[in-house]
Motif scaffolding. Structure first.
Motif, PDB file in Angstrom:
ATOM      1  N   MET A   1       0.841  -1.199   0.000  1.00  0.00           N
ATOM      2  CA  MET A   1       0.000   0.000   0.000  1.00  0.00           C
ATOM      3  C   MET A   1       0.878   1.251   0.000  1.00  0.00           C
ATOM      4  SD  MET A   1      -1.221   0.571   3.954  1.00  0.00           S
ATOM      5  CE  MET A   1      -0.004   1.037   5.185  1.00  0.00           C
ATOM      6  N   ARG A   2       0.280   2.367  -0.431  1.00  0.00           N
ATOM      7  CA  ARG A   2       0.977   3.648  -0.407  1.00  0.00           C
ATOM      8  C   ARG A   2       0.919   4.253   0.996  1.00  0.00           C
ATOM      9  NH1 ARG A   2      -2.297   7.439  -3.795  1.00  0.00           N
ATOM     10  NH2 ARG A   2      -3.906   6.380  -2.589  1.00  0.00           N
ATOM     11  N   ALA A   3       1.959   4.955   1.346  1.00  0.00           N
ATOM     12  CA  ALA A   3       1.972   5.694   2.609  1.00  0.00           C
ATOM     13  C   ALA A   3       2.942   6.864   2.476  1.00  0.00           C
ATOM     14  CB  ALA A   3       2.382   4.799   3.775  1.00  0.00           C
ATOM     15  N   ILE A   4       2.742   7.868   3.306  1.00  0.00           N
ATOM     16  CA  ILE A   4       3.675   8.986   3.422  1.00  0.00           C
ATOM     17  C   ILE A   4       4.301   8.901   4.809  1.00  0.00           C
ATOM     18  CG2 ILE A   4       3.946  11.480   3.503  1.00  0.00           C
ATOM     19  CD1 ILE A   4       3.313  10.503   0.715  1.00  0.00           C
ATOM     20  N   ARG A   5       5.611   8.853   4.869  1.00  0.00           N
ATOM     21  CA  ARG A   5       6.274   8.759   6.163  1.00  0.00           C
ATOM     22  C   ARG A   5       7.508   9.661   6.168  1.00  0.00           C
ATOM     23  NH1 ARG A   5       9.250   2.777   6.038  1.00  0.00           N
ATOM     24  NH2 ARG A   5      11.204   3.513   5.089  1.00  0.00           N
ATOM     25  N   PHE A   6       8.075   9.845   7.369  1.00  0.00           N
ATOM     26  CA  PHE A   6       9.364  10.524   7.481  1.00  0.00           C
ATOM     27  C   PHE A   6      10.308   9.648   8.293  1.00  0.00           C
ATOM     28  CE2 PHE A   6       6.461  12.491  10.584  1.00  0.00           C
ATOM     29  CZ  PHE A   6       7.116  12.290  11.795  1.00  0.00           C
ATOM     30  N   ASP A   7      11.556   9.647   7.872  1.00  0.00           N
ATOM     31  CA  ASP A   7      12.604   8.861   8.535  1.00  0.00           C
ATOM     32  C   ASP A   7      13.498   9.723   9.419  1.00  0.00           C
ATOM     33  OD1 ASP A   7      11.549   6.806   7.046  1.00  0.00           O
ATOM     34  OD2 ASP A   7      13.162   6.793   5.568  1.00  0.00           O
ATOM     35  N   GLU A   8      13.316  11.040   9.344  1.00  0.00           N
ATOM     36  CA  GLU A   8      14.042  11.998  10.174  1.00  0.00           C
ATOM     37  C   GLU A   8      13.149  13.214  10.367  1.00  0.00           C
ATOM     38  OE1 GLU A   8      17.379  13.837   8.135  1.00  0.00           O
ATOM     39  OE2 GLU A   8      16.507  13.315   6.193  1.00  0.00           O
ATOM     40  N   PHE A   9      13.447  14.009  11.364  1.00  0.00           N
ATOM     41  CA  PHE A   9      12.672  15.217  11.618  1.00  0.00           C
ATOM     42  C   PHE A   9      13.205  16.358  10.762  1.00  0.00           C
ATOM     43  CE2 PHE A   9      12.578  12.976  15.856  1.00  0.00           C
ATOM     44  CZ  PHE A   9      11.309  12.456  15.664  1.00  0.00           C
ATOM     45  N   GLY A  10      12.284  17.258  10.376  1.00  0.00           N
ATOM     46  CA  GLY A  10      12.707  18.373   9.546  1.00  0.00           C
ATOM     47  C   GLY A  10      11.530  19.050   8.882  1.00  0.00           C
ATOM     48  N   GLY A  11      11.810  19.734   7.768  1.00  0.00           N
ATOM     49  CA  GLY A  11      10.789  20.450   7.032  1.00  0.00           C
ATOM     50  C   GLY A  11       9.913  19.515   6.219  1.00  0.00           C
ATOM     51  N   PRO A  12       8.964  20.076   5.461  1.00  0.00           N
ATOM     52  CA  PRO A  12       8.061  19.249   4.658  1.00  0.00           C
ATOM     53  C   PRO A  12       8.774  18.299   3.703  1.00  0.00           C
ATOM     54  CG  PRO A  12       7.266  21.507   4.755  1.00  0.00           C
ATOM     55  CD  PRO A  12       8.625  21.510   5.385  1.00  0.00           C
ATOM     56  N   GLU A  13       9.998  18.652   3.326  1.00  0.00           N
ATOM     57  CA  GLU A  13      10.726  17.816   2.370  1.00  0.00           C
ATOM     58  C   GLU A  13      11.082  16.439   2.915  1.00  0.00           C
ATOM     59  OE1 GLU A  13      13.667  20.057   4.830  1.00  0.00           O
ATOM     60  OE2 GLU A  13      11.861  20.624   3.700  1.00  0.00           O
ATOM     61  N   VAL A  14      10.984  16.226   4.237  1.00  0.00           N
ATOM     62  CA  VAL A  14      11.308  14.902   4.780  1.00  0.00           C
ATOM     63  C   VAL A  14      10.159  13.918   4.584  1.00  0.00           C
ATOM     64  CG1 VAL A  14      12.877  15.903   6.491  1.00  0.00           C
ATOM     65  CG2 VAL A  14      10.511  15.362   7.153  1.00  0.00           C
ATOM     66  N   LEU A  15       8.990  14.397   4.183  1.00  0.00           N
ATOM     67  CA  LEU A  15       7.864  13.509   3.908  1.00  0.00           C
ATOM     68  C   LEU A  15       8.118  12.777   2.588  1.00  0.00           C
ATOM     69  CD1 LEU A  15       4.895  15.868   4.857  1.00  0.00           C
ATOM     70  CD2 LEU A  15       5.783  13.955   6.200  1.00  0.00           C
ATOM     71  N   LYS A  16       8.133  11.458   2.626  1.00  0.00           N
ATOM     72  CA  LYS A  16       8.446  10.649   1.456  1.00  0.00           C
ATOM     73  C   LYS A  16       7.336   9.633   1.187  1.00  0.00           C
ATOM     74  CE  LYS A  16      12.528  12.596   1.266  1.00  0.00           C
ATOM     75  NZ  LYS A  16      12.845  13.601   0.222  1.00  0.00           N
ATOM     76  N   SER A  17       7.087   9.376  -0.082  1.00  0.00           N
ATOM     77  CA  SER A  17       6.129   8.350  -0.484  1.00  0.00           C
ATOM     78  C   SER A  17       6.821   6.992  -0.480  1.00  0.00           C
ATOM     79  CB  SER A  17       5.580   8.667  -1.879  1.00  0.00           C
ATOM     80  OG  SER A  17       4.646   7.687  -2.265  1.00  0.00           O
ATOM     81  N   VAL A  18       6.197   6.012   0.199  1.00  0.00           N
ATOM     82  CA  VAL A  18       6.785   4.679   0.306  1.00  0.00           C
ATOM     83  C   VAL A  18       5.707   3.623   0.083  1.00  0.00           C
ATOM     84  CG1 VAL A  18       8.600   5.406   1.909  1.00  0.00           C
ATOM     85  CG2 VAL A  18       6.402   4.626   2.817  1.00  0.00           C
ATOM     86  N   GLU A  19       6.136   2.403  -0.166  1.00  0.00           N
ATOM     87  CA  GLU A  19       5.247   1.253  -0.251  1.00  0.00           C
ATOM     88  C   GLU A  19       5.442   0.403   0.995  1.00  0.00           C
ATOM     89  OE1 GLU A  19       2.909   0.171  -2.444  1.00  0.00           O
ATOM     90  OE2 GLU A  19       3.038   2.079  -3.548  1.00  0.00           O
ATOM     91  N   LEU A  20       4.345   0.107   1.684  1.00  0.00           N
ATOM     92  CA  LEU A  20       4.405  -0.675   2.915  1.00  0.00           C
ATOM     93  C   LEU A  20       3.438  -1.843   2.839  1.00  0.00           C
ATOM     94  CD1 LEU A  20       4.351   2.218   5.563  1.00  0.00           C
ATOM     95  CD2 LEU A  20       6.357   1.026   4.668  1.00  0.00           C
TER      96      LEU A  20
END
Length: 325
Positions: A1-20
Motif C-alpha cells: 500500500m501507499r503511505a507517506i512517512r518521514f525517517d528523520e525530523f525536519g521540514g516538509p521535504e522529509v515527507l516521502k512516499s513509500v510502499e508498505l
C-alpha cells in the motif's frame, strides 16, 4: 500500500512516499480503508520536532475517514464496509490505517466521507473547550486565538449557540478578519494588538473565557485579557515558544483560572468521555447549526505541499488530504 512517512525530523521535504505492507488489526482494533485525512497542526509538529512520535520511521496523521476493512478480536458494534471516522496516534497518511476501536465513530447519516474527515478532532475539541472545560455561561464574553483555523472557525459558532454575549477572535493577518466575522465572531483583532483591542471592546473589563492554542507570550497576553474570575483554556503551543509558566501572582489577585485540554490525551485516557463529547459535537454538524469549511484538498502524494500551506499561516478553515476519495 501507499503511505507517506518521514525517517528523520525536519521540514516538509522529509515527507516521502513509500510502499508498505498492509497492516492487520490486533485485538481491540480495526483496519480502515482510508478515504480522507484531516490535516492538523500536530502533524506538522510531529514531522518537525517529534511531537507524539514514539520512534522513526513514522507515518503521520491523526484523523481520518473511510470504511472498515477488517475487525480485530473482541471488537463489537463495527462491521466491515461501514463508513467511519477515527482518531489515531499516527498512521493515517496511508491507504490503510489500523486504529483502536475505542476511537472509531460511525459516520452520521447524510454526512459524506470528505466531510467526515473534518469531524473527529476539530468539532469535539471546540465543543470541549467551550462547554466541558471552559464551562461557558449564557452572557459570557469569549476570546479565541487562531480564529480562522479549524477549531477557531467552529468555536465561535458553538459559543454563540451556547448563549455567549460576544465572541472575539484573534487572527494573523487583515485578510482573515472578514473570514472570522463570517463564522460567528463579533470582531476579529490582529495578534499584535489583540490585548489592547479586547480591553477597548469590553470597556476595560476583559473577557470571561479565552481559548489559546498558541502558547508562549501569546498565552500570557491572553491571560491578561481575562476579566475578574475569568477562565483560560490552553490547548496547544503552536507558536513554538518555550512553555510559559503561570504562577500564583498571575492568578490570585483577579481570581483567574487556567485549564488545559488535549483531545489526543482524552482519546487514550478516557475514550468513553470522548464519545460523549463527540456525539454532542457531531449533532451540531449534522443539524447544520455549525459549519466547518474545507478550504483546500491535496492528493496523498502532495502531503508536503499541504504542510507548507498550513505552516505558512495563510490558510483558513480545514485542509484535507484525499487518499482514496
Amino acid at each position: 500500500m501507499r503511505a507517506i512517512r518521514f525517517d528523520e525530523f525536519g521540514g516538509p521535504e522529509v515527507l516521502k512516499s513509500v510502499e508498505l505492507a498492509v497492516p492487520e488489526p490486533g485485538a481491540g482494533q480495526v483496519s480502515i480503508d482510508v478515504a480522507y485525512v484531516g490535516l492538523n497542526f500536530a502533524d506538522l509538529q510531529a514531522r518537525a520536532v517529534g511531537y507524539r512520535v514514539p520512534g522513526l520511521p513514522f507515518v503521520p496523521g491523526l484523523e481520518l475517514s473511510g470504511r472498515v476493512r477488517a475487525v480485530g478480536e473482541g471488537v463489537e458494534g463495527l462491521a466491515v464496509g461501514q463508513p467511519v471516522a477515527a482518531i489515531t496516534d499516527g498512521g493515517a497518511y496511508a491507504d490503510v490505517a489500523v486504529v483502536s476501536a475505542a476511537t472509531v465513530f460511525p459516520v452520521p447519516e447524510g454526512v459524506d466521507l470528505r466531510t467526515a474527515a473534518t469531524l473527529p478532532t476539530v468539532l469535539p475539541t471546540a465543543y470541549a473547550l467551550v462547554h466541558t472545560v471552559g464551562r461557558l455561561q449564557p452572557g459570557d464574553t469569549v476570546l479565541v486565538q487562531a480564529a480562522a483555523g479549524g477549531v477557531g472557525t467552529v468555536a465561535a459558532q458553538i459559543a454563540k449557540l451556547g448563549g455567549a454575549k460576544a465572541v472575539y477572535g484573534v487572527v494573523s493577518s487583515p485578510s482573515k478578519v472578514e473570514y472570522a466575522r463570517g463564522y460567528g465572531y463579533d470582531e476579529a483583532f490582529l495578534n499584535g494588538t489583540f490585548d489592547a483591542d479586547v480591553r477597548a471592546a469590553t470597556g476595560g473589563r476583559g473577557v470571561d473565557l479565552a481559548l489559546d492554542s498558541v502558547g508562549g507570550e501569546t498565552l500570557r497576553r491572553t491571560l491578561e485579557s481575562l476579566a475578574r474570575f475569568g477562565r483560560l483554556v490552553s490547548f496547544g503551543n503552536a507558536g513554538g515558544e518555550a512553555p510559559w509558566q503561570v504562577g500564583a501572582s498571575d492568578l490570585l489577585p483577579q481570581g483567574r483560572t487556567v485549564s488545559g485540554f488535549s483531545i489526543l490525551g482524552l482519546s487514550i485516557a478516557a475514550p468513553d468521555i470522548l464519545h460523549e463529547i463527540a456525539a454532542k459535537a457531531f449533532e451540531l454538524a449534522t443539524s447544520g447549526k455549525v459549519e466547518l469549511p474545507i478550504t483546500a484538498e491535496f492528493a496523498l502524494a502532495d502531503a508536503a505541499e499541504a504542510h507548507r500551506l498550513m505552516a505558512g499561516r495563510t490558510s483558513t478553515g480545514k485542509l484535507v488530504i484525499a487518499v482514496n476519495p
